[in-house]
Design a protein around this motif. Structure first.
Motif, PDB file in Angstrom:
ATOM      1  N   TRP A 193       0.816  -1.205   0.000  1.00  0.00           N
ATOM      2  CA  TRP A 193       0.000   0.000   0.000  1.00  0.00           C
ATOM      3  C   TRP A 193       0.855   1.264   0.000  1.00  0.00           C
ATOM      4  N   ALA A 194       2.032   1.201   0.591  1.00  0.00           N
ATOM      5  CA  ALA A 194       2.934   2.358   0.551  1.00  0.00           C
ATOM      6  C   ALA A 194       3.346   2.681  -0.883  1.00  0.00           C
ATOM      7  N   HIS A 195       3.656   1.636  -1.662  1.00  0.00           N
ATOM      8  CA  HIS A 195       3.996   1.844  -3.066  1.00  0.00           C
ATOM      9  C   HIS A 195       2.793   2.363  -3.850  1.00  0.00           C
ATOM     10  N   VAL A 196       1.617   1.862  -3.531  1.00  0.00           N
ATOM     11  CA  VAL A 196       0.402   2.289  -4.229  1.00  0.00           C
ATOM     12  C   VAL A 196       0.112   3.766  -3.964  1.00  0.00           C
ATOM     13  N   LEU A 197       0.168   4.164  -2.689  1.00  0.00           N
ATOM     14  CA  LEU A 197      -0.129   5.558  -2.344  1.00  0.00           C
ATOM     15  C   LEU A 197       0.920   6.515  -2.898  1.00  0.00           C
ATOM     16  N   THR A 198       2.171   6.074  -2.912  1.00  0.00           N
ATOM     17  CA  THR A 198       3.229   6.892  -3.508  1.00  0.00           C
ATOM     18  C   THR A 198       2.978   7.090  -4.996  1.00  0.00           C
ATOM     19  N   SER A 199       2.573   6.015  -5.672  1.00  0.00           N
ATOM     20  CA  SER A 199       2.253   6.101  -7.102  1.00  0.00           C
ATOM     21  C   SER A 199       1.100   7.061  -7.338  1.00  0.00           C
ATOM     22  N   MET A 200       0.070   6.982  -6.505  1.00  0.00           N
ATOM     23  CA  MET A 200      -1.082   7.868  -6.661  1.00  0.00           C
ATOM     24  C   MET A 200      -0.655   9.326  -6.534  1.00  0.00           C
ATOM     25  N   ALA A 201       0.149   9.624  -5.513  1.00  0.00           N
ATOM     26  CA  ALA A 201       0.576  11.007  -5.289  1.00  0.00           C
ATOM     27  C   ALA A 201       1.436  11.514  -6.443  1.00  0.00           C
ATOM     28  N   ALA A 202       2.408  10.717  -6.871  1.00  0.00           N
ATOM     29  CA  ALA A 202       3.330  11.143  -7.930  1.00  0.00           C
ATOM     30  C   ALA A 202       2.617  11.308  -9.265  1.00  0.00           C
ATOM     31  N   ASN A 203       1.780  10.334  -9.621  1.00  0.00           N
ATOM     32  CA  ASN A 203       1.124  10.374 -10.930  1.00  0.00           C
ATOM     33  C   ASN A 203       0.054  11.451 -11.021  1.00  0.00           C
ATOM     34  N   LEU A 204      -0.674  11.670  -9.947  1.00  0.00           N
ATOM     35  CA  LEU A 204      -1.686  12.720  -9.979  1.00  0.00           C
ATOM     36  C   LEU A 204      -1.040  14.102  -9.986  1.00  0.00           C
ATOM     37  N   THR A 205       0.143  14.224  -9.389  1.00  0.00           N
ATOM     38  CA  THR A 205       0.902  15.474  -9.497  1.00  0.00           C
ATOM     39  C   THR A 205       1.301  15.722 -10.951  1.00  0.00           C
ATOM     40  N   SER A 206       1.747  14.665 -11.631  1.00  0.00           N
ATOM     41  CA  SER A 206       2.092  14.784 -13.052  1.00  0.00           C
ATOM     42  C   SER A 206       0.876  15.173 -13.878  1.00  0.00           C
ATOM     43  N   VAL A 207      -0.283  14.624 -13.553  1.00  0.00           N
ATOM     44  CA  VAL A 207      -1.524  14.954 -14.265  1.00  0.00           C
ATOM     45  C   VAL A 207      -1.844  16.439 -14.114  1.00  0.00           C
ATOM     46  N   VAL A 208      -1.715  16.948 -12.894  1.00  0.00           N
ATOM     47  CA  VAL A 208      -1.968  18.379 -12.654  1.00  0.00           C
ATOM     48  C   VAL A 208      -0.999  19.234 -13.469  1.00  0.00           C
TER      49      VAL A 208
END
Length: 258
Positions: free
Chosen positions: A109-124
């Motif tokens: 879950w740590a890897h999943v949440l990190t991915s969510m934060a990083a990728n959604l930042t890229s989307v923004v």
């Protein structure tokens, strides 16, 4: 699961996610690199091909193109999740965690949440560049929230596919190579051109694969048009793939760590 066990999992997940996010903050080029490819594609298609594809109007083509570019952004970014998880497994850090009183699910879950934060930042970041290129929408706050929800679900789905790839890979190259088909899939969808303009067999595939339903849903929300059945088709695809990827990832993780 008892309240104490749940608190234990949440606390460990927060701590491990903080560790992963600090790694990214020390190397922000990860997020920048993730955004470079989709931004380059957006510039290429809008300013080189846009006039020919969209009747000479590059401004309106940005509006048409952006939903597909956002999906490519996420597809590019999740490769880093598989890569980082593979390195943790090969480096022995996961085994070290298992020897400590750390809840097992928290590692994934740590890897999943990190991915969510990083990728959604890229989307923004990509949306910001699209606005500079002329993207405009008069859609409501509620529609923006719906777009955000679709992108979060899409990112979560691809992230669990990345986790499965990271757990199953034998080499570093193999850990990230899974993302290539995901990046390519929007090109055979309605992301860049209407499916009606494609040859019959290609058009059939494009109309019945999940990316088209996701792209059409986001595009309709941005254009303040009725979403229709595309949204339900997109949700069924994404939730179904998410459940399958999650189940396979948990099974592969249990086999990996014992």
């Amino acid at each position: 699961m008892s309240a104490t066990a749940t608190t234990h999992v949440v606390g460990d997940t927060v701590a491990l996610t903080d560790r992963s996010l600090r790694h990214i903050l020390r190397s922000p080029d990860t997020i920048i690199t993730t955004a470079v490819t989709p931004v380059a594609l957006m510039l290429l298609f809008v300013y080189v091909f846009g006039g020919a594809i969209h009747g000479g109007s590059t401004a309106s083509y940005v509006d048409y193109l952006l939903p597909g570019i956002l999906l490519i952004t996420v597809a590019s970014g999740v490769a880093y999740t598989a890569y980082r998880l593979f390195l943790d497994l090969q480096g022995g850090i996961v085994e070290r965690f298992q020897s400590m009183p750390i809840a097992r699910p928290s590692v994934l879950w740590a890897h999943v949440l990190t991915s969510m934060a990083a990728n959604l930042t890229s989307v923004v970041l990509v949306v910001g560049i699209a606005l500079l290129m002329g993207f405009r929408t008069g859609t409501t706050v509620l529609a923006w929230l719906a777009v955000a929800g679709i992108l979060v679900l899409f990112t979560l789905t691809l992230t669990w596919i990345a986790v499965l790839a990271g757990l199953s890979a034998k080499t570093v190259d193999g850990a990230s190579a899974f993302s290539y088909p995901l990046i390519f899939l929007p090109f055979i969808s309605s992301a860049f051109v209407p499916t009606e303009s494609m040859p019959t067999a290609v058009a059939w595939f494009a109309e019945h694969q999940p990316v088209t339903a996701v792209v059409d849903s986001i595009r309709a929300l941005f254009a303040q048009e009725p979403v229709g059945g595309d949204l339900w088709v997109a949700l069924v695809w994404l939730v179904g793939i998410l459940v399958l990827a999650y189940a396979l990832s948990v099974r592969a993780y249990r086999r990996k760590v014992g």
